[in-house]
Enzyme design. Structure first.
Site, PDB file in Angstrom:
ATOM      1  N   CYS A 205       0.735  -1.305  -0.112  1.00 20.56           N
ATOM      2  CA  CYS A 205       0.076  -0.111   0.037  1.00 20.56           C
ATOM      3  C   CYS A 205       1.138   1.270  -0.010  1.00 20.56           C
ATOM      4  CB  CYS A 205      -1.062  -0.235   1.157  1.00 20.56           C
ATOM      5  SG  CYS A 205      -2.276   1.139   0.758  1.00 20.56           S
TER       6      CYS A 205
ATOM      7  N   HIS B 175      -3.416  -5.561   2.229  1.00 18.46           N
ATOM      8  CA  HIS B 175      -3.215  -5.571   3.512  1.00 18.46           C
ATOM      9  C   HIS B 175      -3.776  -6.691   4.083  1.00 18.46           C
ATOM     10  CE1 HIS B 175      -1.961  -1.520   4.481  1.00 18.46           C
ATOM     11  NE2 HIS B 175      -2.776  -1.031   3.594  1.00 18.46           N
TER      12      HIS B 175
HETATM   13  N1  GLN Z   1      -1.997   6.843   2.109  1.00 17.63           N
HETATM   14  C1  GLN Z   1      -2.135   6.050   0.962  1.00 17.63           C
HETATM   15  C2  GLN Z   1      -3.621   6.238   0.228  1.00 17.63           C
HETATM   16  O1  GLN Z   1      -4.524   6.355   1.091  1.00 17.63           O
HETATM   17  C3  GLN Z   1      -1.873   4.462   1.458  1.00 17.63           C
HETATM   18  C4  GLN Z   1      -2.930   4.433   2.423  1.00 17.63           C
HETATM   19  C5  GLN Z   1      -2.450   2.756   3.148  1.00 17.63           C
HETATM   20  O2  GLN Z   1      -1.287   2.518   3.179  1.00 17.63           O
HETATM   21  N2  GLN Z   1      -3.234   1.980   3.494  1.00 17.63           N
HETATM   22  O3  GLN Z   1      -3.557   5.942  -0.791  1.00 17.63           O
END
Ligand code: GLN
Length: 246
Positions: free
Chosen positions: A95, A192
């Site tokens: 992510c 995740h």
């Molecule tokens: N901040 C990033 C987004 O919202 C990644 C978020 C995350 O790692 N879940 O795209």
């Protein structure tokens, strides 16, 4: 010969959304069950990461705010990390970490420069792409299942292979049907959950790349993955039959 791998966990105190740290536990356990030593190195803000003796590098997900801090720290180590991945070093990025692999992450007015390890970039869209996800991928004999929550839309360059095709959920941008990226021994993904406990095929793919690079061959003894595969199957079937309850 006894074998040993060094796992470098980047910024665990900042990038640890949705149990991403569980990926490290899974790697360590799957090594230990095979009699392979796992040496885990946590690199925290203020530490200077070294990739010269790393076998697996992991970078998890975080909010935009945390990503900004990490990005600054990692850019200082860009050349070393590039040398590591060019040499075939295994890198798993989830992510926020995945977004940092690309050239940039455009957040409205602000643009974060990325590591340019893979030809991709991310911009922020609306709404956030949230929910359970399942993809089909060549790296795993089973579908890969997990959870995604990102505002970013990731766009792969023409020569970049996605990690897989979305069977359920959103993936890279909610439109293309592609999820993640796969290049050399680099896996980037929005998944995740954490990713690896329910997807042992992905864990072993990463471990195999690291063993090949360190020892010339992977020689991976199969494990009894009955419980992991049962968890994977339940989730996959629940999603595919659209009986998901959020
Ligand atoms: N901040 C990033 C987004 O919202 C990644 C978020 C995350 O790692 N879940 O795209």
């Amino acid at each position: 010969m006894s074998r040993s791998l060094a796992i470098c966990h980047l910024f665990p105190e900042l990038l640890n959304l949705y149990g991403d740290g569980g990926n490290i536990l899974t790697l360590a356990k799957r090594l230990e069950w095979r009699g392979i030593e796992a040496r885990i190195r946590e690199v925290r803000v203020g530490d200077v990461p070294s990739f010269s003796d790393a076998d697996i590098v992991f970078i998890g997900g975080g909010s935009d705010r945390e990503q900004r801090i990490v990005c600054e720290k990692l850019l200082a180590q860009k050349a070393e990390l590039k040398a590591y991945t060019e040499d075939g070093g295994a890198l798993l990025a989830v992510c926020g970490g995945y977004q940092l692999l690309g050239h940039s992450y455009v957040m409205g007015e602000e643009t974060l420069e990325g590591l340019s390890l893979v030809d991709l970039y991310t911009d922020r869209g609306s709404p956030r792409l949230i929910g359970n996800i399942a993809i089909e991928s060549d790296v795993s004999p089973q579908p890969i299942v997990g959870y995604e929550n990102h505002g970013g839309r990731t766009h792969l360059g023409p020569g970049v292979t996605p990690l897989g095709r979305v069977a359920f959920g959103h993936g890279n941008d909610g439109e293309s049907g592609s999820e993640g990226c796969l290049e050399k021994s680099i896996v980037g993904t929005y998944i995740h959950g954490p990713l690896l406990p329910k997807n042992p095929g992905v864990a072993d793919w990463v471990i195999a790349r690291a063993l090949e690079r360190r020892y010339g061959s992977a020689d991976l003894e199969p494990l009894d993955d009955e419980e992991e595969l049962a968890a994977n199957e339940v989730m996959y079937h629940r999603l595919m039959s659209h009986q998901e309850k959020d």
